[in-house]
Design an enzyme around this catalytic site. Structure first.
Site, PDB file in Angstrom:
ATOM      1  N   HIS A 164       0.926  -1.780  -0.182  1.00 38.29           N
ATOM      2  CA  HIS A 164      -0.245  -0.015  -0.317  1.00 38.29           C
ATOM      3  C   HIS A 164       0.772   1.286  -0.207  1.00 38.29           C
ATOM      4  CE1 HIS A 164      -3.110  -3.161   1.918  1.00 38.29           C
ATOM      5  NE2 HIS A 164      -3.679  -2.197   1.208  1.00 38.29           N
ATOM      6  N   CYS A 251      -2.509   0.241   9.961  1.00 36.22           N
ATOM      7  CA  CYS A 251      -3.704  -0.616   9.781  1.00 36.22           C
ATOM      8  C   CYS A 251      -4.152  -1.624  10.892  1.00 36.22           C
ATOM      9  CB  CYS A 251      -3.001  -2.315   9.516  1.00 36.22           C
ATOM     10  SG  CYS A 251      -1.522  -1.948   8.284  1.00 36.22           S
TER      11      CYS A 251
HETATM   12  C1  CIR Z   1      -3.411  -7.724   2.918  1.00 36.32           C
HETATM   13  O1  CIR Z   1      -2.726  -8.243   2.729  1.00 36.32           O
HETATM   14  O2  CIR Z   1      -4.405  -7.190   3.073  1.00 36.32           O
HETATM   15  C2  CIR Z   1      -3.682  -7.698   4.761  1.00 36.32           C
HETATM   16  N1  CIR Z   1      -2.651  -9.276   5.330  1.00 36.32           N
HETATM   17  C3  CIR Z   1      -2.609  -6.397   4.987  1.00 36.32           C
HETATM   18  C4  CIR Z   1      -3.284  -5.450   5.093  1.00 36.32           C
HETATM   19  C5  CIR Z   1      -1.795  -4.343   5.949  1.00 36.32           C
HETATM   20  N2  CIR Z   1      -2.776  -3.214   6.046  1.00 36.32           N
HETATM   21  C6  CIR Z   1      -2.414  -1.886   5.602  1.00 36.32           C
HETATM   22  O3  CIR Z   1      -1.508  -1.571   5.592  1.00 36.32           O
HETATM   23  N3  CIR Z   1      -2.791  -1.131   5.458  1.00 36.32           N
END
Ligand code: CIR
Length: 256
Positions: A164, A251
């Site tokens: 992201h 997150c």
């Molecule tokens: C994903 O791949 O969606 C989750 N394992 C990790 C999300 C991390 N979120 C973020 O960086 N905002």
């Protein structure tokens, strides 16, 4: 100033979530301990927590940030870019309806994850990534404009190590942004004081300013020293188990 945060502890099948890194399988008990310390840090920063129940239907649902964008006067529900996460938005919308009179929502074919949205005062950088498409970014821009905010889009597709946008950038207040090398020279960042994230400490590019503190991942001493020299109050938090699942500090909460 933030006054509240939505959090959700990891579910026992947390390790079944998505990941693109090869750091091993996360330990659930350890993740719970790290999540608890994270919640305590938010309380130390003055926030009241809204704690959602763990949801084993969605192993990535502890990463609540990806489900919504919140400002003082608007809430926009995201449209997750990963199919396995699409159902996460329902319970978040229900929770947010208790705090916001009106909820907008990005609709398909738009996709967008909150992790791709970096708020810098009243301006929002929106990353176009493997999770967020142009249609999703455009819809969010329209909602933000209607709420009185500006935005610009930053294409991060093809940049290594950035799931992201906020995997590589954080706004820490005072016109300062922390950025990894891969983003440092982007024209969208002109006018800000850029703090380079040292090589090898890229994970620490994701940290969060919460009122008078910066929540910062433990184990990245060079960047921590740099921030302390600039007089930031750092709360260092162990994040190893979330890092194994591509997650950073931002997150794990939705702050508003
Ligand atoms: C994903 O791949 O969606 C989750 N394992 C990790 C999300 C991390 N979120 C973020 O960086 N905002």
């Amino acid at each position: 100033m933030f006054t509240k945060a939505i959090v959700r502890a990891p579910s026992e099948n947390f390790a079944d979530g998505l990941t693109s890194v090869d750091l091993g399988v996360p330990d659930f008990e350890k993740a719970l301990v790290q999540h608890k310390a994270y919640c305590e840090a938010l309380v130390q920063c003055g926030l009241e927590l809204i704690e959602l129940e763990p949801d084993a239907r969605y192993p990535d649902s502890t990463f609540v940030e990806d489900t919504a964008i919140l400002t003082e006067n608007s809430a926009v529900i995201m449209q997750p870019g990963a199919a396995s996460r699409s159902g996460e938005i329902l319970s978040i919308a229900k929770t947010l309806a208790e705090s916001y009179d009106r909820l907008d929502a990005v609709q398909p074919p738009g996709t967008i994850d909150g992790g791709d949205v970096c708020q810098i005062e009243n301006h929002f950088l929106i990353g176009v990534s493997d999770r967020t498409n142009e249609a999703g970014a455009e819809q969010l821009s329209k909602y933000l404009k209607a709420a009185g905010s500006t935005s610009s889009h930053v294409d991060i597709r093809g940049l290594d190590g950035l799931l992201h946008l906020k995997s590589g950038i954080s706004y820490i207040g005072d016109n300062r942004v922390l950025v990894t090398d891969s983003l440092a020279s982007r024209k969208e960042l002109e006018g800000f004081e850029i703090l380079d994230v040292p090589e090898g400490e890229e994970h620490a590019a994701n940290c969060i300013r919460v009122n008078d503190h910066v929540l910062f991942p433990a184990g990245f001493p060079k960047l921590k020293d740099k921030l302390e020299t600039l007089s930031y109050n750092i709360i260092a938090l162990e994040m190893s188990e979330f890092q194994k699942m591509d997650g950073g500090l931002s997150c794990l909460s939705l702050r508003f």
